[in-house]
Design an enzyme around this catalytic site. Structure first.
Site, PDB file in Angstrom:
ATOM      1  N   TYR A  11       0.823  -1.214   0.000  1.00  0.00           N
ATOM      2  CA  TYR A  11       0.000   0.000   0.000  1.00  0.00           C
ATOM      3  C   TYR A  11       0.857   1.264   0.000  1.00  0.00           C
ATOM      4  O   TYR A  11       0.756   2.102  -0.907  1.00  0.00           O
ATOM      5  CB  TYR A  11      -0.917  -0.061   1.218  1.00  0.00           C
ATOM      6  N   ASP A  31       9.167  -7.516  -3.866  1.00  0.00           N
ATOM      7  CA  ASP A  31       8.020  -7.866  -3.032  1.00  0.00           C
ATOM      8  C   ASP A  31       7.682  -9.342  -3.210  1.00  0.00           C
ATOM      9  O   ASP A  31       7.754  -9.867  -4.316  1.00  0.00           O
ATOM     10  CB  ASP A  31       6.808  -7.003  -3.437  1.00  0.00           C
ATOM     11  N   LEU A  33       4.670 -10.470  -2.576  1.00  0.00           N
ATOM     12  CA  LEU A  33       3.239 -10.456  -2.908  1.00  0.00           C
ATOM     13  C   LEU A  33       2.372 -11.169  -1.875  1.00  0.00           C
ATOM     14  O   LEU A  33       1.233 -11.540  -2.168  1.00  0.00           O
ATOM     15  CB  LEU A  33       2.987 -11.027  -4.305  1.00  0.00           C
ATOM     16  N   TYR A 140       4.870  -6.363  17.600  1.00  0.00           N
ATOM     17  CA  TYR A 140       5.032  -5.579  16.373  1.00  0.00           C
ATOM     18  C   TYR A 140       5.904  -4.356  16.638  1.00  0.00           C
ATOM     19  O   TYR A 140       6.897  -4.100  15.944  1.00  0.00           O
ATOM     20  CB  TYR A 140       3.668  -5.166  15.824  1.00  0.00           C
ATOM     21  N   LYS A 144       9.925  -3.612  15.381  1.00  0.00           N
ATOM     22  CA  LYS A 144      10.246  -2.437  14.580  1.00  0.00           C
ATOM     23  C   LYS A 144      11.268  -1.543  15.294  1.00  0.00           C
ATOM     24  O   LYS A 144      12.142  -0.951  14.660  1.00  0.00           O
ATOM     25  CB  LYS A 144       8.977  -1.655  14.256  1.00  0.00           C
ATOM     26  N   ASN A 169      -1.415   6.639  11.207  1.00  0.00           N
ATOM     27  CA  ASN A 169      -2.390   5.833  10.467  1.00  0.00           C
ATOM     28  C   ASN A 169      -2.371   6.212   8.991  1.00  0.00           C
ATOM     29  O   ASN A 169      -3.029   7.176   8.579  1.00  0.00           O
ATOM     30  CB  ASN A 169      -3.799   6.005  11.053  1.00  0.00           C
ATOM     31  N   ARG A 220      -7.363   8.654  16.769  1.00  0.00           N
ATOM     32  CA  ARG A 220      -6.161   8.311  16.014  1.00  0.00           C
ATOM     33  C   ARG A 220      -5.825   9.439  15.032  1.00  0.00           C
ATOM     34  O   ARG A 220      -6.689  10.222  14.638  1.00  0.00           O
ATOM     35  CB  ARG A 220      -6.356   6.997  15.243  1.00  0.00           C
ATOM     36  N   GLY A 282      -5.167  -3.435  25.374  1.00  0.00           N
ATOM     37  CA  GLY A 282      -3.981  -2.775  24.843  1.00  0.00           C
ATOM     38  C   GLY A 282      -4.229  -1.573  23.962  1.00  0.00           C
ATOM     39  O   GLY A 282      -3.278  -0.885  23.582  1.00  0.00           O
ATOM     40  N   ASP A 283      -5.492  -1.287  23.603  1.00  0.00           N
ATOM     41  CA  ASP A 283      -5.770  -0.128  22.759  1.00  0.00           C
ATOM     42  C   ASP A 283      -5.664   1.157  23.572  1.00  0.00           C
ATOM     43  O   ASP A 283      -6.422   1.344  24.534  1.00  0.00           O
ATOM     44  CB  ASP A 283      -7.184  -0.215  22.168  1.00  0.00           C
TER      45      ASP A 283
END
Length: 348
Positions: A11, A31, A33, A140, A144, A169, A220, A282-283
């Site tokens: 994206y 990539d 894919l 995640y 990173k 976002n 967000r 966790g949000d």
């Protein structure tokens, strides 16, 4: 410049590739894919390959006459990372090391890296700037951040010049409606809302209505993918060997889940099925970026990251492509003085 984009059929990666092409650069996507789409890039600009295949990546960089790398390839689902950390360490950490080692073999010194707001502590004061505490709470974010540390170590030891972009976002679609967000396993809010609008899913779930926000739902920071691509191009022109900088890419403003839903309903022209459910563990209630460093140092300009433009561009894409990118036959091409480029699409 001739630039290799790992994850370049994804994206964000493909949006950057299209911008680079438009402005006279010579980008090539690398990539596997798994989530990327061959249709998102021209057929003669895709090398199908995997970060696990270090030999393939090294050969490509050593023979392809590249001048820089943009590294987008990653796995990026917070819930999935909790249940499958092995994949996240293999792809996001070891995969990044494979890129760095291949660059060393090819004597490449310019790197732009796609990172994430998930490296920050969700308890930090908002808005988050580049000096906010980085204490990730999910694998995640941890993987990173580990990749960020590794890049900085390689820069100090081997003279690598880099820019690290921490997205908030990433949202929206190409303003001409030709390309947009299409994943096999979608987790982003706006595509999920429009999937419900188009009857591709029964409803959208709104997780939590009791946060300390204007309407009780999560806030967000949404930033248009075209603006993200602009930041990458600007940084590429300023990177110096042996030096690096990190930047937060966000709009500097926030929208609640219900505000996003209402904006989507406006462009859709009617109510969209949704249900109010309990919070997800966790949000955080609010995540907003301070984009000041990118604006001041890179000359970054937010041109289309207002919520109306983000949502209307996304709807233009999703309404015209309700099934995302379609199936294509295998097409093989080769470029003069370069590697064979292969465009393949698995059926959905």
């Amino acid at each position: 410049m001739r630039i290799l984009l790992t994850g370049g059929a994804g994206y964000v990666g493909s949006a950057c590739l299209r911008r680079l092409m438009k402005n006279g650069h010579d980008p090539i996507a690398f990539d596997n894919l798994a989530e990327g789409n061959a249709e998102a890039v021209p057929q003669d600009r895709l090398v199908v390959g995997d970060l696990d295949d270090r030999e393939h990546l090294t050969d490509l960089l050593c023979t392809g006459e590249f001048e820089a790398v943009m590294h987008f390839a990653a796995v990026a689902s917070v819930p999935e990372s909790i249940h499958d950390p092995d994949t996240y360490y293999r792809v996001n950490v070891q995969g990044t090391k494979n890129v760095l080692d291949a660059m060393r073999r090819a004597n490449l010194k310019r790197l732009i890296v796609s990172s994430t707001a998930a490296t920050f502590s969700f308890a930090a004061a908002m808005p988050l700037d580049e000096d906010s505490p980085q204490k990730p709470e999910v694998p995640y974010g941890t993987t990173k951040l580990a990749a960020e540390w590794m890049i900085k170590d390689y820069s100090r030891a081997y003279g690598l010049g880099y820019a690290i972009f921490r997205y908030f976002n990433a949202s929206g679609a190409d303003l001409d409606g030709q390309h947009g967000e299409s994943r096999r396993h979608e987790s982003h809010l706006i595509p999920l809302i429009f999937a419900a609008a188009l009857g591709k899913r029964p409803a959208i779930s709104v997780f939590g209505t009791d946060y300390d926000t204007p309407d009780g739902t999560c806030v967000r920071d949404y930033v248009h993918v075209d603006d993200i691509a602009q930041a990458h191009e600007r940084a590429m022109q300023q990177i110096s060997e042996g030096q690096g900088r990190s930047y937060n890419l966000g709009s500097g403003t926030g929208a609640t889940v219900l505000q996003v839903l209402k904006a989507c309903e406006k462009v859709f022209g009617g109510p969209i099925p949704h249900q109010l459910v309990a919070r997800r563990p966790g949000d955080p209630g609010t995540l907003i970026a301070s984009p000041r460093r990118a604006i001041e140092e890179l000359g970054w300009k937010l041109t289309c990251s207002d919520l109306e433009t983000i949502v209307s561009s996304a709807w233009r894409w999703h309404s015209a492509h309700p099934n995302g990118y379609g199936e294509k036959k295998v097409v093989r091409n080769s470029r003069a003085n370069g590697p064979e480029l292969v465009s393949e699409v698995a059926s959905r």
